[in-house]
Design an enzyme around this catalytic site. Structure first.
Site, PDB file in Angstrom:
ATOM      1  N   LEU A  99      38.853  46.309  50.064  1.00 28.28           N
ATOM      2  CA  LEU A  99      39.203  44.953  49.649  1.00 28.28           C
ATOM      3  C   LEU A  99      38.246  44.620  48.521  1.00 28.28           C
ATOM      4  O   LEU A  99      37.043  44.877  48.642  1.00 28.28           O
ATOM      5  CB  LEU A  99      39.003  43.954  50.796  1.00 28.28           C
ATOM      6  N   ASP A 100      38.754  44.062  47.422  1.00 27.55           N
ATOM      7  CA  ASP A 100      37.843  43.774  46.314  1.00 27.55           C
ATOM      8  C   ASP A 100      36.880  42.642  46.693  1.00 27.55           C
ATOM      9  O   ASP A 100      37.050  41.981  47.714  1.00 27.55           O
ATOM     10  CB  ASP A 100      38.606  43.515  45.008  1.00 27.55           C
ATOM     11  N   GLU A 101      35.900  42.425  45.858  1.00 30.00           N
ATOM     12  CA  GLU A 101      34.814  41.487  46.159  1.00 30.00           C
ATOM     13  C   GLU A 101      35.317  40.077  46.481  1.00 30.00           C
ATOM     14  O   GLU A 101      34.789  39.401  47.363  1.00 30.00           O
ATOM     15  CB  GLU A 101      33.862  41.449  44.953  1.00 30.00           C
TER      16      GLU A 101
END
Length: 195
Positions: free
Chosen positions: A52-54
């Site tokens: 999951l991206d930041e």
């Protein structure tokens, strides 16, 4: 020596907003970033199954078993996301999401595969995000459920932007039969197996 199945460890976590899907910094530029390793004392060799991206949050599966990671990624297990989008999303935009839209990926055009998508009737009961999302004074927002069998980098965000409704908040709520249920931000649960 390869650890036996019983020696592998598996975790389900609620990744908070603002965390990278890795356990420590591999780069001096990332020293000020938040890493999953600060949430729990994870075992050596732990890895995230899919990332999951930041700026995304929600369900993330972790394992010490590379074969399990390959199996889940290779089987194209369903991943369901709740996306809060800018504006009141139209039925036409939902239909486009369902049939597939063109997004950019690795500098090329990519046509997303057909997926499940629908507008949520009510705001989902999710924990508050650590960083405030703009409020209704800046115009309406709406929530949509998008379920994919693929997972290109920032795919859901790119898809909602492609149909004219940029994502403001993105939460993965389910991977296969595993859901967030009552988990709170930052929760870490060790499980015997995923499926």
């Amino acid at each position: 020596m390869e650890a036996s199945k019983s020696e592998h460890r598996h975790f389900v976590i609620y990744k908070p907003y603002g965390y990278l899907s890795q356990f420590k910094s591999h780069d001096s530029k990332q020293q000020s970033k938040n890493f999953l390793g600060t949430l729990h004392d994870f075992p050596e060799g732990i890895m995230a199954i899919g990332r999951l991206d930041e700026k995304s949050e929600g369900l993330l599966l972790l394992t010490t078993d590379g074969k399990m990671s390959d199996f889940i990624n290779g089987r194209k297990v369903e991943k369901e996301y709740y996306a809060q989008v800018d504006g009141s999303i139209s039925e036409e935009a939902i239909e486009l999401l369902k049939t597939g839209v063109e997004i950019g990926f690795d500098g090329k055009k990519y046509q997303t595969k057909p997926c499940k998508a629908f507008k949520l009737d009510a705001i989902p009961d999710l924990p508050k995000r650590s960083r405030k999302i703009r409020d209704e004074r800046h115009g309406p927002t709406s929530w949509v459920s998008i379920t994919l069998n693929e997972g290109k980098f920032r795919q859901v965000r790119k898809m909602t932007s492609a149909v004219g409704f940029p994502t403001l908040r993105l939460v993965r709520v389910r991977v296969g039969s595993i859901g967030l249920n009552t988990m709170q931000v930052g929760d870490v649960v060790e499980v015997v197996a995923f499926f």
